[in-house]
Design an enzyme around this catalytic site. Structure first.
Site, PDB file in Angstrom:
ATOM      1  N   TYR A 282      -4.990   4.619   0.411  1.00  0.00           N
ATOM      2  CA  TYR A 282      -6.131   3.801  -0.016  1.00  0.00           C
ATOM      3  C   TYR A 282      -5.858   3.021  -1.297  1.00  0.00           C
ATOM      4  CZ  TYR A 282      -7.402   7.734   2.871  1.00  0.00           C
ATOM      5  OH  TYR A 282      -7.379   8.713   3.841  1.00  0.00           O
ATOM      6  N   HIS A 283      -4.646   2.474  -1.398  1.00  0.00           N
ATOM      7  CA  HIS A 283      -4.258   1.701  -2.587  1.00  0.00           C
ATOM      8  C   HIS A 283      -3.782   0.296  -2.223  1.00  0.00           C
ATOM      9  CE1 HIS A 283      -3.158   5.873  -4.483  1.00  0.00           C
ATOM     10  NE2 HIS A 283      -4.459   5.667  -4.484  1.00  0.00           N
ATOM     11  N   PRO A 284      -4.495  -0.456  -1.373  1.00  0.00           N
ATOM     12  CA  PRO A 284      -4.019  -1.792  -1.010  1.00  0.00           C
ATOM     13  C   PRO A 284      -4.124  -2.760  -2.185  1.00  0.00           C
ATOM     14  CG  PRO A 284      -6.231  -1.462  -0.162  1.00  0.00           C
ATOM     15  CD  PRO A 284      -5.796  -0.141  -0.739  1.00  0.00           C
TER      16      PRO A 284
ATOM     17  N   ASP B 203       0.846  -1.189   0.000  1.00  0.00           N
ATOM     18  CA  ASP B 203       0.000   0.000   0.000  1.00  0.00           C
ATOM     19  C   ASP B 203       0.880   1.237   0.000  1.00  0.00           C
ATOM     20  OD1 ASP B 203      -2.277   1.579   0.122  1.00  0.00           O
ATOM     21  OD2 ASP B 203      -2.617   1.271   2.259  1.00  0.00           O
ATOM     22  N   HIS B 204       0.385   2.301  -0.563  1.00  0.00           N
ATOM     23  CA  HIS B 204       1.091   3.576  -0.546  1.00  0.00           C
ATOM     24  C   HIS B 204       0.775   4.330   0.743  1.00  0.00           C
ATOM     25  CE1 HIS B 204       0.685   3.270  -5.188  1.00  0.00           C
ATOM     26  NE2 HIS B 204       1.882   2.855  -4.836  1.00  0.00           N
TER      27      HIS B 204
END
Length: 542
Positions: free
Chosen positions: A477-479, A297-298
């Protein structure tokens, strides 16, 4: 399984960024019956359709799973809020709408890891087919596709141009299209809207497909487990209105729940780390220790400033400003409510020897230091003029996991992000925040800034900067990658054709299959994965 269970050719679990696309593609010919099971409800809500309304959906349990990660030592012990869409369109119905595909070498990395058909040359035509880009078609952009991509260049707040000028002073190239020939540089983001309304995957793909008689969408339907006959997936059990219902898939079951729900459903169905499943009393169908692992994730942070000039704060804070912006939106579908909070953006390298950018930039012409409880304060900015410059890492080396806590499908899984758990990620972010501070020294921004509010001028040395970004950073919010694809079942969950290793008639098609996270926002790549995945399903039927 009940003999009276309904039978469809394909049962798709999840109507998100990928699931909506798969449903549209598989139902397009009219030859196949398709059922979509969505745990959430309708996307026909005002604050879903209004682009800047995602501040209102950030904590709304009617449209949002509202996950919470475990307290994370890498984030100063904070337990991060993880919004995920529980609604038609999934997270594409509540996201910030920035349209970034990823760096071309990201996809070549996927291919080089043994995933044939997933290199940049393979996915570029898919991206072009998907798009209806307002900036026009070229060898990179597409027009005429289902996803309308808006060019904000003429609409951004004037301070965005000052931000871009500052980046150019720092040596970043002006970039008109981060999805074009090169990703690196600074410029204005393209977003997924059309006529001032959010262009979610539901609007682009699922809603048009729902007019077809061979596609059925069941909302408020929580998938509880995959049903099997021997080693073959044959259907889904789901919960609706307190009733357990079984539905059968004549051809394939397709899991498109995303990076949290897909590994959760597999584990509930007995596919995952055998020791963990047995400890919870779940019969092991197929032992695969990688289900739920390899979470990437980021992580992002904002630096916030008081300005000497008016920003969007002065428009969106007072009641009369809200009325003005709201009236403009309702009457003309334009103005600040028709855009994302992230108007400016960019990608840069923290070291010149890197072969590609490793950091992403965000510019917001307003500030939200003083939030209201229960609401992401996009629509309630600070009472003074302010703006923020944010950044997030593109390719973190930290890895986490998502594991079910019990055999209860309604219990949220345990999310362990392990943010900043490697020296690489800490050193990279430290270099990035130092670069971000250099924006304040440019001619373009120096006269604009009255004061640095967060983290504040007293935070100077390396130790203080690291402590600050640990305490204030969080997921952007990039899992991805919790069911990653790969040719070798000893280190992956699905094949390059997205079939679950060791199981027949079961595929996963969503961002959980990414072998590694892409540089930038993940929605575009998730939609591409849905398109390519559906293509593979249809090809494999022949």
């Amino acid at each position: 399984m009940s003999s009276s269970a309904q039978i469809f050719d394909f049962v798709i679990v999840g109507s998100g960024s990928a699931g909506s696309v798969v449903a549209e593609r598989l139902s397009a010919s009219g030859r196949h019956s398709v059922l979509v099971l969505e745990a959430g409800g309708s996307d026909r809500r005002f604050f879903v359709q209004m682009p800047l309304g995602y501040g209102k959906t950030f904590f709304d349990p009617r449209v949002n799973w509202n996950y919470r990660a475990e307290p994370d030592p890498g984030l100063g012990g904070n337990a991060d809020h993880w919004p995920r869409g529980k609604i038609l369109g999934g997270s594409s119905s509540i996201n910030a709408m920035v349209w970034i595909r990823g760096h071309k070498s990201d996809f070549d990395d996927w291919r080089d890891a043994g995933n044939a058909g997933w290199g940049y040359d393979d996915v570029l035509p898919v991206f072009r087919q998907i798009e209806d880009n307002e900036a026009g078609a070229d060898s990179y952009r597409g027009t005429g596709g289902p996803v309308h991509v808006t060019d904000l260049t003429r609409h951004v707040h004037p301070l965005t141009k000052r931000y871009i000028a500052a980046g150019v002073e720092l040596g970043l190239a002006r970039n008109a299209d981060f999805n074009g020939e090169t990703q690196e540089g600074i410029g204005v983001y393209q977003i997924t809207t059309r006529d001032g309304r959010r262009m979610s995957a539901a609007r682009a793909f699922l809603r048009p497909a729902m007019k077809r008689p061979n596609l059925h969408v069941e909302m408020n339907a929580l998938a509880t487990r995959i049903l099997f006959e021997g080693n073959r997936a044959v259907g889904i059990e789901y919960l609706k209105n307190g009733r357990r219902i079984e539905v059968r898939a004549g051809r394939e079951v397709i899991v498109a729940g995303g990076s949290v729900n897909s590994p959760q459903l597999l584990q509930l169905s007995g596919i995952g780390p055998s020791n963990h499943l047995r400890a919870l009393g779940i019969d092991v169908r197929h032992d695969n220790p990688h289900v739920g692992c390899n979470l990437q994730d980021h992580q992002g942070i904002n630096y916030t400033f008081k300005a000497r000039e008016r920003t969007l704060n002065q428009l969106l804070r007072p009641w009369w400003g809200k009325l003005l912006a709201g009236s403009r939106y309702l009457l003309a579908r334009d103005g600040p409510l028709s855009m994302s909070m992230n108007q400016g953006g960019g990608f840069f390298r923290t070291r010149p020897d890197l072969d590609r950018p490793n950091m992403q930039l965000y510019f917001q012409a307003f500030s939200t230091v003083l939030p209201r409880p229960g609401e992401r304060p996009i629509l309630s900015p600070d009472p003074w003029p302010g703006f923020s410059i944010g950044l997030s890492n593109c390719r973190p080396t930290s890895r986490g996991e998502i594991m079910i806590r019990s055999a209860d499908p309604s219990e949220h899984p345990k999310i362990v992000a392990n943010a900043f758990s490697t020296n690489h990620d800490v050193e990279e972010m430290l270099a990035a925040v130092k670069f971000l501070r250099r924006f304040t020294e440019t001619d373009a921004l120096r006269s604009l800034i009255a004061e640095e509010v967060l983290p504040g001028p007293s935070v100077r040395d390396d130790e203080a900067l690291i402590d600050d970004f640990r305490r204030r950073s969080g997921t952007v919010y990039h899992p991805v990658s919790t069911c990653r694809m790969g040719p070798d079942p000893s280190n992956s969950v699905v094949t390059p054709r997205l079939r679950v290793h060791g199981i027949e008639a079961l595929r996963i098609i969503d961002a959980s299959v990414f072998p590694s996270v892409v540089a930038g926002n993940t929605n575009a790549a998730a939609i591409m994965t849905g398109w390519k995945g559906a293509q593979m399903v249809l090809e494999d039927m022949d």
